[in-house]
Design a protein around this motif. Structure first.
Motif, short mmCIF file in Angstrom:
data_model
loop_
_atom_site.label_atom_id
_atom_site.label_comp_id
_atom_site.label_asym_id
_atom_site.label_seq_id
_atom_site.Cartn_x
_atom_site.Cartn_y
_atom_site.Cartn_z
N ASN A 213 97.49 76.90 18.49
CA ASN A 213 98.51 76.53 18.11
C ASN A 213 99.59 77.42 18.80
OD1 ASN A 213 97.68 75.19 15.58
ND2 ASN A 213 96.82 77.21 14.79
N ASP A 214 99.64 77.47 19.99
CA ASP A 214 100.43 77.79 21.00
C ASP A 214 100.75 79.37 20.98
OD1 ASP A 214 100.94 75.42 22.66
OD2 ASP A 214 102.15 74.62 20.99
N ARG A 215 99.96 80.02 20.11
CA ARG A 215 99.99 81.48 19.91
C ARG A 215 99.21 82.27 21.25
NH1 ARG A 215 97.83 86.14 17.30
NH2 ARG A 215 96.19 84.60 16.57
N GLN A 216 99.98 82.79 22.12
CA GLN A 216 99.22 83.38 23.41
C GLN A 216 98.53 84.46 23.07
OE1 GLN A 216 101.15 83.19 27.08
NE2 GLN A 216 100.39 85.10 27.61
N LEU A 217 97.23 84.47 23.27
CA LEU A 217 96.64 85.69 23.22
C LEU A 217 96.19 86.70 24.33
CD1 LEU A 217 93.57 83.89 20.97
CD2 LEU A 217 95.52 85.23 20.06
N LEU A 218 96.13 85.87 25.52
CA LEU A 218 95.86 86.73 26.80
C LEU A 218 96.41 86.10 27.86
CD1 LEU A 218 93.00 88.81 27.62
CD2 LEU A 218 92.87 86.56 28.60
N GLU A 219 96.80 86.72 29.02
CA GLU A 219 97.13 86.18 30.15
C GLU A 219 96.69 86.92 31.41
OE1 GLU A 219 100.80 83.60 30.84
OE2 GLU A 219 101.40 85.38 32.02
N ARG A 220 95.98 86.47 32.17
CA ARG A 220 95.64 87.28 33.39
C ARG A 220 95.85 86.44 34.95
NH1 ARG A 220 89.96 88.70 31.46
NH2 ARG A 220 91.08 90.34 30.46
N ARG A 221 96.22 87.11 35.64
CA ARG A 221 96.61 86.64 37.16
C ARG A 221 95.32 86.72 37.83
NH1 ARG A 221 99.18 83.28 38.55
NH2 ARG A 221 100.22 82.99 40.56
N ILE A 222 94.69 85.50 38.56
CA ILE A 222 93.73 85.62 39.47
C ILE A 222 94.26 85.54 40.94
CG2 ILE A 222 91.61 84.43 40.01
CD1 ILE A 222 91.65 85.51 37.17
N ASP A 223 94.14 86.53 41.60
CA ASP A 223 94.74 86.72 42.90
C ASP A 223 93.97 85.65 43.97
OD1 ASP A 223 96.56 88.76 42.38
OD2 ASP A 223 95.04 90.27 42.67
N TYR A 224 93.15 85.46 43.95
CA TYR A 224 92.25 84.22 44.92
C TYR A 224 91.31 83.57 43.92
CZ TYR A 224 89.58 82.18 48.16
OH TYR A 224 89.02 81.05 48.90
N THR A 225 91.41 82.24 44.17
CA THR A 225 90.37 81.42 43.62
C THR A 225 90.25 80.34 44.49
OG1 THR A 225 89.38 80.11 41.65
CG2 THR A 225 92.05 80.23 42.32
N ASP A 226 89.01 79.58 44.70
CA ASP A 226 88.86 78.16 45.70
C ASP A 226 88.61 77.19 44.42
OD1 ASP A 226 86.35 78.93 44.70
OD2 ASP A 226 85.70 78.51 46.84
N PHE A 227 89.00 77.59 43.04
CA PHE A 227 88.70 76.30 42.21
C PHE A 227 89.75 75.12 42.40
CE2 PHE A 227 88.84 74.22 38.03
CZ PHE A 227 87.56 74.60 37.42
N PRO A 228 89.21 74.09 42.19
CA PRO A 228 90.17 72.85 42.57
C PRO A 228 91.56 72.79 41.64
CG PRO A 228 87.80 72.28 41.87
CD PRO A 228 87.80 73.64 41.66
N GLU A 229 92.41 72.55 42.29
CA GLU A 229 93.80 72.24 41.39
C GLU A 229 93.49 70.92 40.95
OE1 GLU A 229 97.34 72.88 43.44
OE2 GLU A 229 96.42 73.38 45.27
N PRO A 230 94.22 70.96 39.66
CA PRO A 230 95.29 71.80 39.08
C PRO A 230 94.61 72.88 38.10
CG PRO A 230 95.12 69.73 37.69
CD PRO A 230 94.08 69.65 39.04
#
Length: 121
Positions: A87-104
């Motif tokens: 319901n658009d209530r943010q619970l957590l946010e974390r920055r991932i400095d490096y990933t090779d996961f495909p965009e987007p």
């Protein structure tokens, strides 16, 4: 491994349920589906399953949240991992400095202790 193969919407759309449940090795009350296993194998993203599972134990904001939407937003070689309650209530946010996961990136649900693709819900 991730960017060579990528993940297409049509590949992910084939998962509309699951035949198997896989138990997370460290957080034993967290399971995941065939679709999530496909993503982990195809994109080399077992770390993403770990992030979601371990957050269930480490983040007070997630306690008691039976439905969670996890969104990985990939931009180049870094990413942002967000969790909200659907319901658009943010619970957590974390920055991932490096990933090779495909965009987007990808969106996953965590429902009653099971990590799944939206099509598997």
């Amino acid at each position: 491994m991730g960017k060579e193969k990528g993940l297409t919407a049509s590949e992910l759309a084939q998962f509309t349920g699951t035949e198997n449940w896989y138990r997370h090795t460290l957080v034993r009350n967290v399971h995941y589906t065939d679709g999530v296993l496909f993503v982990a194998e195809r994109a080399g993203a077992y770390w993403l399953i770990d992030e979601i599972a371990l957050a269930q134990k480490a983040e007070a904001a997630l306690v008691g949240e039976e439905f969670q939407v996890w969104t990985l937003i990939v931009e180049g070689s870094s990413a942002l991992l967000r969790c909200d309650d659907g319901n658009d209530r943010q619970l957590l946010e974390r920055r991932i400095d490096y990933t090779d996961f495909p965009e987007p990136g990808i969106k996953l649900y965590m429902v009653d202790g099971v990590i799944m693709l939206p099509g598997e819900y």
